[in-house]
Design an enzyme around this catalytic site. Structure first.
Site, PDB file in Angstrom:
ATOM      1  N   CYS A   2     -65.884 -37.886 131.916  1.00 51.95           N
ATOM      2  CA  CYS A   2     -65.821 -36.683 131.075  1.00 51.95           C
ATOM      3  C   CYS A   2     -65.526 -37.073 129.619  1.00 51.95           C
ATOM      4  O   CYS A   2     -66.377 -37.633 128.947  1.00 51.95           O
ATOM      5  CB  CYS A   2     -64.795 -35.702 131.633  1.00 51.95           C
ATOM      6  SG  CYS A   2     -65.002 -34.002 131.046  1.00 51.95           S
ATOM      7  N   HIS A  27     -66.264 -35.036 137.324  1.00 49.28           N
ATOM      8  CA  HIS A  27     -65.003 -35.629 137.785  1.00 49.28           C
ATOM      9  C   HIS A  27     -65.152 -36.100 139.233  1.00 49.28           C
ATOM     10  O   HIS A  27     -64.962 -35.315 140.165  1.00 49.28           O
ATOM     11  CB  HIS A  27     -63.866 -34.617 137.674  1.00 49.28           C
ATOM     12  CG  HIS A  27     -63.452 -34.336 136.275  1.00 49.28           C
ATOM     13  ND1 HIS A  27     -62.485 -35.070 135.618  1.00 49.28           N
ATOM     14  CD2 HIS A  27     -63.887 -33.410 135.386  1.00 49.28           C
ATOM     15  CE1 HIS A  27     -62.338 -34.601 134.393  1.00 49.28           C
ATOM     16  NE2 HIS A  27     -63.174 -33.597 134.221  1.00 49.28           N
ATOM     17  N   GLU A  85     -63.218 -37.829 140.927  1.00 48.02           N
ATOM     18  CA  GLU A  85     -61.928 -37.972 141.590  1.00 48.02           C
ATOM     19  C   GLU A  85     -61.463 -36.726 142.326  1.00 48.02           C
ATOM     20  O   GLU A  85     -60.611 -36.807 143.217  1.00 48.02           O
ATOM     21  CB  GLU A  85     -60.857 -38.399 140.574  1.00 48.02           C
ATOM     22  CG  GLU A  85     -60.447 -37.332 139.563  1.00 48.02           C
ATOM     23  CD  GLU A  85     -61.353 -37.262 138.349  1.00 48.02           C
ATOM     24  OE1 GLU A  85     -60.958 -36.617 137.363  1.00 48.02           O
ATOM     25  OE2 GLU A  85     -62.457 -37.839 138.382  1.00 48.02           O
TER      26      GLU A  85
END
Length: 551
Positions: free
Chosen positions: A114, A201, A203
């Protein structure tokens, strides 16, 4: 973190290529005998620690560093890979966090996430601008290049977007790897320089192909081996404790939770009788817990515990205090004062052991400083009793062997040390106890009311067999009274909120969809069996925007 490393942890069992770098071998000590690490440079994202946790799930050690970490320090640490986190800023802002441009010349594989991707683009000659259409939430990712970073990642997989800026022009030498309907440059790479960027993202749990992508980066691009294991961590932690403490005596505040209990087992294995556990009953524990805990440690675990009844001291200190931050700081400071006075009776002691975890440190404020304002980039959420409440004149040296672990990793360590499942799976309970679940000013009567209600809630959750379904399940006594009717009489009593959340690590949480029959049973018992409560409500707020605890 698992009990043993295995090459099978690699995606499709492929061997990891050796990536040449210009970084010399590091000499820094790393937990768990981890010869290799992935460094996360934090630009103020609330997800930075989640990235670290995801990397550790691949059995590779990871550490979160400030984006201001000097290049010389990064060279010394010699990470096998670097991940640049997201952040709240726009890279084109005058005071946006920047990294040293020398980072790109280290020869280390780098993955920008990002904001991290946008920073990579800007510093290497590309262009970033305000997006015509911001993108938040789930998006289908269409893969242009299915090799390398996207090996075994399904085309059209869901990824989590959270950005208002986008890449207008890639730097020279970069190639497009993936796009979404609204983001033309969703993933890019400069293959020969091992530089990668993703706008999404990977994660977060909503990104279905996120872990596959991270495994590709860690194993195939960085060439890491899966060696971050529970057994290795225990071995190294014991070695470090012995080296730090020597033959000195250590005092541990035991709460009965998985953190302090795991710490007690770890320290007892490391230093034996030089550990003294002290259980301070501050008057805010759950029903029957003090007696059960002391008996369990003394009779079953054979670890001596000194019991201290300090309930009156805490109530006096908190009289007239309603601000939650002040409550936490007062409780933390009083804990230390009790420790100091009791240590003179039981001591002398040189060290105070604390079960501080990684999220405790993060939520009590990150380490990054905004160069414009001088303020921390990661906004302070709340101080934790074992971080923000310590007085300046602390007389003990600290030993915190769990401070770089997440809660799930602590459970694995506790289980490996032989801790019973009833403690390993115990839900998190705040250090200040019921004091921060009685909103507003504390009184003994209010705490007693909440203690009885909490006991009923826990009884019913356990009977339902759903205890392990929730990260936390608890009750909060509200500082308001409501009108009710019981029999033919009007009542005017407190309202109680029930809180059930699911989470993986406490960093984020969702409200749990609790069966209605369980909620009904809990509410009916509380209003009928606990004098002082005539109304029960349910908190359905997630984190963010709320926090798990109300105070």
């Amino acid at each position: 973190m698992t009990s043993s490393p295995t090459a099978a942890a690699r995606t499709e069992g492929e061997a990891a290529p050796t990536v040449p770098t210009q970084v010399e071998s590091g000499t820094a000590q790393r937990p768990g005998l981890a010869r290799e690490m992935v460094a996360i440079l934090d630009f103020g994202s609330q997800y930075s620690e989640l990235i670290a946790r995801r990397i550790r799930e691949t059995k590779v050690y990871s550490e979160v560093l400030s984006y201001q970490t000097p290049i010389a320090e990064i060279r010394r640490l010699a990470p096998k890979g670097i991940i640049l986190s997201g952040g709240p800023n726009s890279v084109y802002e005058a005071y946006a966090p920047q990294c040293d441009p020398a980072l790109w010349e280290l020869g280390i594989p780098i993955l920008g996430v990002c904001y991290g991707m946008q920073l990579m683009v800007q510093q290497l000659g590309g262009a970033v601008e305000r997006a015509e259409r911001a993108e938040y939430g789930k998006a289908s990712l269409f893969i242009n290049d299915p090799t390398d970073l996207f090996t075994n990642v399904e085309d059209g997989t869901t990824m989590w977007m959270s950005h208002a800026d986008s890449v207008l022009r890639m730097p020279e030498g970069f190639e497009l790897l993936a796009h979404t309907e609204n983001t033309p440059c969703a993933a890019i790479a400069h293959h020969s320089r091992h530089l990668y960027g993703v706008q999404f993202h990977p994660e977060v749990v909503h990104s279905r192909g996120g872990m596959a992508l991270l495994r590709n980066f860690v194993y195939h691009i960085c060439g890491c081996e899966p060696e971050w294991t529970t057994a290795a961590f225990i071995e190294e932690a014991i070695r470090e404790v012995r080296a730090r403490v020597g033959d000195k005596r250590v005092l541990l505040a035991l709460s009965g939770g998985v953190d302090s209990s795991t710490l007690a087992f770890l320290l007892h294995r490391a230093i034996g009788d030089n550990l003294t556990c002290m259980f301070i009953d501050q008057g805010f524990m759950r029903k029957n817990e003090p007696e059960r805990l002391v008996k369990l440690f003394k009779e079953q675990f054979h670890i001596p515990v000194a019991y201290v009844d300090a309930a009156e001291r805490f109530i006096v200190r908190l009289e007239g205090v309603s601000d939650p931050e002040q409550k936490r700081k007062i409780i933390g400071a009083e804990f230390i004062r009790v420790f100091e006075s009791e240590s003179q009776r039981l001591g002398p002691f040189d060290y105070l052991a604390q079960g501080t975890l990684y999220p405790d440190i993060i939520e009590s404020a990150g380490e990054n400083i905004d160069p414009k304002t001088g303020e921390r980039v990661a906004v302070k959420i709340k101080s934790h009793h074992n971080v923000g409440g310590l007085p300046e004149n602390l007389r003990f040296k600290l030993v915190e062997p769990l401070k770089r672990l997440f809660k799930d990793e602590v459970r694995q360590v506790g289980r490996a040390l032989g801790l019973p499942e009833e403690i390993v799976q115990r839900q998190p309970f705040p250090g200040p106890g019921l004091a921060i679940r009685v909103l507003g000013e504390l009184t003994k009567d209010k705490v007693d009311i909440l203690r009885e209600a909490d006991f009923i809630l826990r009884q019913e959750v356990n009977r339902s067999g759903r205890y392990n379904d929730y990260w936390q399940s608890f009750a909060v006594l509200l500082p308001v009274k409501t009108v009710g009717v019981m029999g033919d009489r009007r009542t005017y009593a407190y309202a109680l909120a029930l809180r059930f959340v699911t989470s993986e690590d406490g960093m984020t949480a969702d409200w749990a969809r609790v069966p209605y029959d369980l909620l009904e049973q809990i509410a009916n018992r509380i209003v009928n069996e606990v004098p002082g409560i005539n109304r029960v409500v349910l908190d359905i707020t997630s984190k963010p925007p709320g926090t798990i605890e109300w105070e």
